[in-house]
Design a protein around this motif. Structure first.
Motif, short mmCIF file in Angstrom:
data_model
loop_
_atom_site.label_atom_id
_atom_site.label_comp_id
_atom_site.label_asym_id
_atom_site.label_seq_id
_atom_site.Cartn_x
_atom_site.Cartn_y
_atom_site.Cartn_z
N LYS A 245 0.83 -1.21 0.00
CA LYS A 245 0.00 0.00 0.00
C LYS A 245 0.87 1.26 0.00
O LYS A 245 0.53 2.27 -0.62
CB LYS A 245 -0.91 0.00 1.22
CG LYS A 245 -2.01 -1.07 1.20
CD LYS A 245 -3.02 -0.83 0.10
CE LYS A 245 -4.15 -1.84 0.17
NZ LYS A 245 -5.14 -1.63 -0.93
N VAL A 246 2.00 1.19 0.70
CA VAL A 246 2.93 2.33 0.71
C VAL A 246 3.45 2.58 -0.69
O VAL A 246 3.55 3.74 -1.15
CB VAL A 246 4.09 2.08 1.70
CG1 VAL A 246 5.15 3.16 1.56
CG2 VAL A 246 3.57 2.02 3.13
N ILE A 247 3.78 1.52 -1.41
CA ILE A 247 4.27 1.68 -2.78
C ILE A 247 3.18 2.27 -3.67
O ILE A 247 3.44 3.15 -4.51
CB ILE A 247 4.77 0.33 -3.33
CG1 ILE A 247 6.04 -0.10 -2.58
CG2 ILE A 247 5.03 0.40 -4.83
CD1 ILE A 247 6.62 -1.41 -3.04
N GLN A 248 1.94 1.82 -3.49
CA GLN A 248 0.84 2.36 -4.28
C GLN A 248 0.64 3.84 -3.97
O GLN A 248 0.43 4.65 -4.89
CB GLN A 248 -0.45 1.58 -3.98
CG GLN A 248 -0.44 0.14 -4.49
CD GLN A 248 -1.70 -0.61 -4.10
OE1 GLN A 248 -2.65 -0.03 -3.57
NE2 GLN A 248 -1.72 -1.90 -4.37
N ALA A 249 0.71 4.20 -2.69
CA ALA A 249 0.53 5.61 -2.32
C ALA A 249 1.65 6.46 -2.89
O ALA A 249 1.41 7.58 -3.39
CB ALA A 249 0.48 5.74 -0.79
N SER A 250 2.89 5.96 -2.85
CA SER A 250 4.03 6.70 -3.41
C SER A 250 3.87 6.86 -4.91
O SER A 250 4.17 7.94 -5.48
CB SER A 250 5.34 5.97 -3.08
OG SER A 250 5.54 5.86 -1.69
N ASP A 251 3.38 5.81 -5.56
CA ASP A 251 3.16 5.88 -7.01
C ASP A 251 2.10 6.92 -7.35
O ASP A 251 2.23 7.68 -8.32
CB ASP A 251 2.77 4.51 -7.52
CG ASP A 251 2.49 4.51 -9.01
OD1 ASP A 251 3.40 4.86 -9.79
OD2 ASP A 251 1.35 4.18 -9.40
N GLN A 252 1.04 6.99 -6.56
CA GLN A 252 -0.01 7.97 -6.80
C GLN A 252 0.52 9.39 -6.58
O GLN A 252 0.16 10.32 -7.33
CB GLN A 252 -1.20 7.70 -5.88
CG GLN A 252 -1.95 6.41 -6.21
CD GLN A 252 -3.03 6.09 -5.20
OE1 GLN A 252 -3.22 6.82 -4.22
NE2 GLN A 252 -3.75 5.00 -5.42
N MET A 253 1.38 9.57 -5.58
CA MET A 253 1.96 10.89 -5.34
C MET A 253 2.86 11.31 -6.51
O MET A 253 2.81 12.46 -6.96
CB MET A 253 2.77 10.89 -4.04
CG MET A 253 1.89 10.69 -2.80
SD MET A 253 2.84 10.37 -1.30
CE MET A 253 3.68 11.94 -1.11
N LEU A 254 3.65 10.38 -7.03
CA LEU A 254 4.49 10.69 -8.19
C LEU A 254 3.65 10.96 -9.42
O LEU A 254 3.97 11.83 -10.23
CB LEU A 254 5.44 9.52 -8.46
CG LEU A 254 6.56 9.29 -7.45
CD1 LEU A 254 7.31 8.00 -7.75
CD2 LEU A 254 7.52 10.49 -7.46
N SER A 255 2.54 10.23 -9.56
CA SER A 255 1.65 10.47 -10.68
C SER A 255 1.04 11.87 -10.62
O SER A 255 0.88 12.56 -11.64
CB SER A 255 0.55 9.42 -10.71
OG SER A 255 -0.39 9.66 -11.73
N THR A 256 0.70 12.31 -9.38
CA THR A 256 0.14 13.65 -9.20
C THR A 256 1.15 14.70 -9.61
O THR A 256 0.82 15.72 -10.27
CB THR A 256 -0.27 13.85 -7.73
OG1 THR A 256 -1.25 12.87 -7.39
CG2 THR A 256 -0.84 15.25 -7.54
N ILE A 257 2.43 14.51 -9.24
CA ILE A 257 3.47 15.44 -9.60
C ILE A 257 3.66 15.50 -11.11
O ILE A 257 3.80 16.60 -11.71
CB ILE A 257 4.80 15.04 -8.92
CG1 ILE A 257 4.67 15.19 -7.41
CG2 ILE A 257 5.96 15.90 -9.44
CD1 ILE A 257 5.87 14.69 -6.63
N ASN A 258 3.58 14.35 -11.77
CA ASN A 258 3.75 14.31 -13.23
C ASN A 258 2.63 15.02 -13.96
O ASN A 258 2.81 15.52 -15.10
CB ASN A 258 3.85 12.86 -13.71
CG ASN A 258 5.13 12.20 -13.29
OD1 ASN A 258 6.15 12.87 -13.09
ND2 ASN A 258 5.11 10.87 -13.17
N GLN A 259 1.45 15.06 -13.35
CA GLN A 259 0.29 15.69 -14.00
C GLN A 259 0.25 17.21 -13.78
O GLN A 259 -0.57 17.88 -14.39
CB GLN A 259 -0.99 15.05 -13.48
CG GLN A 259 -1.15 13.58 -13.86
CD GLN A 259 -2.35 12.95 -13.21
OE1 GLN A 259 -3.12 13.63 -12.55
NE2 GLN A 259 -2.51 11.65 -13.39
N MET A 260 1.13 17.70 -12.93
CA MET A 260 1.13 19.15 -12.68
C MET A 260 1.69 19.86 -13.87
O MET A 260 2.65 19.43 -14.52
CB MET A 260 1.98 19.46 -11.43
CG MET A 260 1.38 18.93 -10.14
SD MET A 260 2.45 19.25 -8.72
CE MET A 260 2.43 21.05 -8.70
#
Length: 261
Positions: A245-260
């Motif tokens: 779950k930590v890896i999934q949350a980190s991936d979602q955070m990186l995805s959010t940064i990429n979409q900025m």
């Protein structure tokens, strides 16, 4: 992000944990098997703000600092040397050790191995051997005309031969003990080898101070507690899921940064 690598070490650690548990469960019916327990420790820390460093020119000290851990690692798989219970077999060559000690086994290479598995048999020459045909030390030969074999609590092998009124002692079993028997190296087939961690063997007859006695017609069972192992398995599975779950949350955070934009 550090959290990706940190969670990955956690998943690897729990994978090792599950492998150890599965081996314990697989050997729940193995004679004299001793369960294993994995041990973990934290990895190095990155000091973003060192503890005890000065925070001003007047000499004020940082009380806690900022240290970020880098995950977990497996440091050992410890062998729990608690002895299992004994089970009756009604076989005169099945011998259980009650207390500390190991039988000595001579390997084909000439080396001496050690075991608590006392499921012995006779070779074609009447020599007491293991189920793999390895000679039990000291070597004891049972004559072909023997009508009974008795092993007393001190390891004396007493034979009664056909046509004779009295019995005779044909050999003496001895036990080996180690300062740190958890340091023995497992070789499979219920055999262990001496290592620098275990120390050198101390050989003595059964029943002497610090040594167990032997019990004929019984075998030592595995010391695996199935309920405890299943509980540990559930805990390891949940810990693995949380790290994922930590890896999934980190991936979602990186995805959010990429979409900025």
């Amino acid at each position: 992000m550090r959290s990706l690598n940190i969670a990955a070490t956690g998943m690897l650690a729990q994978q090792t944990n599950v492998e150890v548990i599965s081996n314990n469960i697989a050997n729940m019916n193995t004679t004299a098997y001793t369960r294993r327990r994995p041990e973990f420790s934290d990895l190095l820390y990155q000091n973003l703000r060192r503890v005890g460093s000065q925070s001003s020119d007047t000499g004020t000290i940082v009380p806690t600092g900022v240290q970020l851990g880098l995950g977990v690692k497996t440091t050992a798989v410890y062998r729990i040397t608690e002895h299992g219970s004994v089970q009756s077999t009604d076989n005169s060559l099945d011998i259980a050790i009650q207390g500390k000690g190991y039988f000595q086994i001579k390997l084909p290479s000439g080396e001496t191995a050690y075991t608590r598995d006392g499921s012995f048999q006779l070779s074609p020459d009447g020599i007491i051997v293991t189920h793999e045909g390895y000679t039990v030390q000291p070597q004891i030969t049972v004559p072909p005309d023997a009508v009974s074999v008795t092993v007393d609590s001190t390891g004396q092998v007493i034979i009664k031969q056909d046509g004779q009124v009295s019995s005779s002692v044909k050999g003496q079993l001895t036990l080996a003990n180690f300062a740190n028997d958890a340091g023995l190296e497992a070789r499979g087939d219920n055999l262990f080898m001496e290592t620098p961690a275990s120390g050198q063997p101390i050989v003595q007859t059964p029943g002497k101070p610090g040594f167990g006695s032997v019990l004929q017609g019984y075998l030592e069972t595995s010391n695996v507690n199935v309920v405890s192992e299943v509980t540990n398995l559930i805990g390891a599975q949940r810990a693995y899921e949380m790290n994922s779950k930590v890896i999934q949350a980190s991936d979602q955070m990186l995805s959010t940064i990429n979409q900025m934009k």
